[in-house]
Scaffold this motif. Structure first.
Motif, PDB file in Angstrom:
ATOM      1  N   UNK A 154     -37.976 -24.538   4.190  1.00  0.00           N
ATOM      2  CA  UNK A 154     -37.292 -24.246   5.443  1.00  0.00           C
ATOM      3  C   UNK A 154     -36.289 -23.103   5.256  1.00  0.00           C
ATOM      4  N   UNK A 155     -35.567 -23.097   4.146  1.00  0.00           N
ATOM      5  CA  UNK A 155     -34.606 -22.022   3.871  1.00  0.00           C
ATOM      6  C   UNK A 155     -35.328 -20.677   3.755  1.00  0.00           C
ATOM      7  N   UNK A 156     -36.501 -20.680   3.135  1.00  0.00           N
ATOM      8  CA  UNK A 156     -37.273 -19.439   3.031  1.00  0.00           C
ATOM      9  C   UNK A 156     -37.685 -18.948   4.416  1.00  0.00           C
ATOM     10  N   UNK A 157     -38.105 -19.855   5.294  1.00  0.00           N
ATOM     11  CA  UNK A 157     -38.442 -19.480   6.668  1.00  0.00           C
ATOM     12  C   UNK A 157     -37.253 -18.823   7.357  1.00  0.00           C
ATOM     13  N   UNK A 158     -36.089 -19.439   7.234  1.00  0.00           N
ATOM     14  CA  UNK A 158     -34.885 -18.944   7.896  1.00  0.00           C
ATOM     15  C   UNK A 158     -34.508 -17.558   7.382  1.00  0.00           C
ATOM     16  N   UNK A 159     -34.503 -17.384   6.074  1.00  0.00           N
ATOM     17  CA  UNK A 159     -34.102 -16.099   5.489  1.00  0.00           C
ATOM     18  C   UNK A 159     -35.087 -14.996   5.881  1.00  0.00           C
ATOM     19  N   UNK A 160     -36.376 -15.286   5.895  1.00  0.00           N
ATOM     20  CA  UNK A 160     -37.366 -14.293   6.336  1.00  0.00           C
ATOM     21  C   UNK A 160     -37.115 -13.898   7.785  1.00  0.00           C
TER      22      UNK A 160
END
Length: 175
Positions: A154-160
């Motif tokens: 989820x953090x990777x989704x947000x940062x992207x």
């Protein structure tokens, strides 16, 4: 011929189960008036558990750590909460730890779910928002630990999404 169809269907089901199916939804947006400066950095602010539930793991710290790690990998993390940087605050609005064995027995049963809402803040003004939700609803042994890895995903989704939205804002403002 019937045996061949049975094997093909069996392999298809096995591949579906091996994928660890779930759903992914995420979005970041900025106010029209916001213009990012070059090399904008983001500090991770407060993360609150607003599910109304207590968990046997520190969900706030897990999300905070995952966001910091993903921002660091993209060279977007501000190590301090300086006023010239953006601040990302989040609230966890839904979390279910889930159970890999239950997912294996019946897809959808024992799902791992993480849903957050967040704000990007510049000098005490909300200039953007993030929303993200991830679920792991199918799988077995290979989805053991999804209750932990869902935070990193989820953090990777947000940062992207933030990176993409910042790039879009930068391109729009330079025209």
């Amino acid at each position: 011929m019937k045996q061949k169809n049975f094997i093909t269907i069996g392999l298809g089901v096995a591949l579906l189960c091996a994928a660890g199916c779930g759903s992914v939804q995420h979005k970041a947006s900025f106010n029209d008036a916001f213009t990012p400066s070059a090399g904008t950095k983001i500090a991770v602010g407060t993360v609150k558990n607003e599910t109304g539930q207590q968990f046997d793991v520190d969900v706030e710290q897990m999300l905070s750590d995952a966001l910091a790690e993903k921002l660091r990998k993209q060279n977007m993390l501000s190590e301090s909460q300086e006023s010239s940087q953006l601040l990302l605050t989040c609230k966890i609005v839904e979390y279910q730890k889930g159970d890999a064995f239950k997912r294996w027995l019946l897809p959808g049963w024992g799902s791992t779910v993480l849903s957050i809402q967040g704000n990007l803040i510049d000098k005490d003004e909300i200039i953007g928002t993030v929303q993200a939700r991830r679920t792991v609803s199918v799988g077995g042994g290979y989805t053991i630990g999804a209750w932990r890895t869902v935070f990193a995903s989820l953090a990777e989704d947000i940062v992207k999404d933030i990176n993409s939205a910042l790039a879009k804002k930068s391109n729009t403002s330079s025209k």
